[in-house]
Design a protein around this motif. Structure first.
Motif, short mmCIF file in Angstrom:
data_model
loop_
_atom_site.label_atom_id
_atom_site.label_comp_id
_atom_site.label_asym_id
_atom_site.label_seq_id
_atom_site.Cartn_x
_atom_site.Cartn_y
_atom_site.Cartn_z
N ASN A 1 0.87 -1.17 0.00
CA ASN A 1 0.00 0.00 0.00
C ASN A 1 0.91 1.22 0.00
O ASN A 1 1.92 1.25 0.72
N PHE B 1 1.58 5.57 -0.11
CA PHE B 1 1.04 6.84 0.35
C PHE B 1 2.00 7.97 0.02
O PHE B 1 3.22 7.78 -0.06
N TYR C 1 2.47 11.77 1.85
CA TYR C 1 2.07 12.70 2.88
C TYR C 1 2.78 14.03 2.65
O TYR C 1 3.90 14.07 2.09
N LEU D 1 -2.29 13.49 4.80
CA LEU D 1 -2.32 12.60 3.65
C LEU D 1 -2.67 13.36 2.38
O LEU D 1 -3.63 14.13 2.33
N LYS E 1 -3.34 8.08 -1.66
CA LYS E 1 -2.95 6.71 -1.31
C LYS E 1 -3.35 5.76 -2.42
O LYS E 1 -4.28 6.03 -3.19
N PHE F 1 -4.13 1.58 -2.86
CA PHE F 1 -4.25 0.24 -2.28
C PHE F 1 -4.37 -0.79 -3.39
O PHE F 1 -3.75 -1.85 -3.35
N GLY G 1 -1.86 -6.70 3.51
CA GLY G 1 -2.17 -7.77 4.43
C GLY G 1 -2.35 -7.30 5.85
O GLY G 1 -2.80 -6.20 6.09
N ALA G 2 -1.94 -8.11 6.79
CA ALA G 2 -2.27 -7.85 8.18
C ALA G 2 -1.49 -6.68 8.78
O ALA G 2 -2.01 -5.95 9.61
N THR G 3 -0.27 -6.52 8.36
CA THR G 3 0.53 -5.49 9.01
C THR G 3 0.23 -4.12 8.43
O THR G 3 -0.07 -3.99 7.26
N ASN G 4 0.30 -3.09 9.24
CA ASN G 4 0.14 -1.73 8.72
C ASN G 4 1.25 -0.84 9.22
O ASN G 4 1.05 0.33 9.49
N LYS G 5 2.44 -1.40 9.34
CA LYS G 5 3.61 -0.63 9.75
C LYS G 5 4.02 0.26 8.59
O LYS G 5 4.43 -0.23 7.54
N LEU G 6 3.91 1.56 8.78
CA LEU G 6 4.15 2.53 7.71
C LEU G 6 5.60 2.98 7.76
O LEU G 6 6.05 3.54 8.76
N ILE G 7 6.31 2.75 6.66
CA ILE G 7 7.71 3.14 6.56
C ILE G 7 7.82 4.34 5.63
O ILE G 7 7.32 4.30 4.50
N PHE G 8 8.48 5.39 6.10
CA PHE G 8 8.59 6.63 5.34
C PHE G 8 9.93 6.73 4.62
O PHE G 8 10.96 6.24 5.10
#
Lengths: 114, 112
Positions: free
Chosen positions: A32, A34, A36, A46, A49, A51, A97-104
Motif C-alpha cells: 500500500n 502513500f 504525505y 495525507l 494513497k 491500495f 495484508g495484516a501489518t500496517n507498519k508505515l515506513i517513510f
C-alpha cells in the motif's frame, strides 16, 4: 529490510512549473502506497494513497501519483505548482495484508518561488 | 472534528531528566504509532501498538525509551534519562486497520 527511497532531497521550482517527485520501494510483495505532506511547522497530512485498482491515483490539491509495479515506483506529480505547495513531501509504504507498519522515505523539501 | 492530540507541544529539559510525552488517539482507532523526526534521520518509526498491545518497538533505544498504552485512549512515550541527542519532534499517529494514518501536531523536545 523494506525501504523507501526518495531521490530528490531538495527541489526548487517557480510557480506554474510542473512537479515530479520520485519514490521507489524495495519490498516485492503487495504494498500500500502513500504520499504525505508536511507544511512548515505542521504535522503530516495525507495527500493520496494507493491500495489497488487504477494505478493512477488522484489526491487533494491537484496532486496525482502513478504506481508502476515493474519499477517499484510511486512518483508524485502536479502539472502546475503554487507558492502554497512549499512543504516537505514524504512517500510511505506498508505491506499489504495484516501489518500496517508505515515506513517513510527521507522526504523531499519543495520550495516554490513566486 | 476527530484528531490525534499530543502533549506537551514543546518541552525543554536538561540532560538526565525524565520526559513523558502523551498521545490521545482518535476514538475508535486500534493502532497507535510513535515516530521521531530529526533533520538528519527524517521520520523514524519508534514503536507501534495494535489494540493496546506492542507490535514492534525495534526502532526504539531500549535502554532509555519506553512506550505504553495504559488504556485505549492514552499512549505514552517516556525517556529516562534524556540526552541531547534525543532532541527531536515526536509524532504520534493512529489509524484503524490499514487505513489512513492521522498524525498529531507533535511534541518538540529539546534536551540541553
Amino acid at each position: 529490510a523494506q525501504s523507501v527511497s526518495q531521490h530528490n532531497h531538495h527541489v526548487i521550482l517557480s510557480e506554474a512549473a510542473s512537479l515530479e517527485l520520485g519514490c521507489n520501494y524495495s519490498y516485492g510483495g503487495t504494498v500500500n502506497l502513500f504520499w504525505y505532506v508536511q507544511y512548515p511547522g505542521q504535522h503530516l497530512q495525507l495527500l493520496l494513497k494507493y491500495f489497488s485498482g487504477d494505478p493512477l491515483v488522484k489526491g487533494i490539491k491537484g496532486f496525482e501519483a502513478e504506481f508502476i509495479k515493474s519499477k517499484f515506483s510511486f512518483n508524485l506529480r502536479k502539472p502546475s505548482v503554487q507558492w502554497s505547495d512549499t512543504a516537505e513531501y514524504f512517500c510511505a509504504v506498508t505491506r499489504g495484508g495484516a501489518t500496517n507498519k508505515l515506513i517513510f522515505g527521507t522526504g523531499t523539501l519543495l520550495a516554490v518561488q513566486p | 472534528d476527530a484528531r490525534v492530540t499530543q502533549t506537551p507541544r514543546h518541552k525543554v529539559t536538561e540532560m538526565g531528566q525524565e520526559v513523558t510525552m502523551r498521545c490521545q488517539p482518535i476514538l475508535g482507532h486500534n493502532t497507535v504509532f510513535w515516530y521521531r523526526q530529526t533533520m538528519m534521520q527524517g521520520l523514524e518509526l519508534l514503536a507501534y501498538f495494535r489494540n493496546r498491545a506492542p507490535l514492534d518497538d525495534s526502532g526504539m533505544p531500549k535502554d532509555r525509551f519506553s512506550a505504553e498504552m495504559p488504556d485505549a485512549t492514552l499512549a505514552t512515550l517516556k525517556i529516562q534519562p534524556s540526552e541531547p541527542r534525543d532532541s527531536a519532534v515526536y509524532f504520534c499517529a493512529s489509524n484503524l486497520h490499514t487505513g489512513e494514518l492521522f498524525f498529531g501536531e507533535g511534541s518538540r523536545l529539546t534536551v540541553l
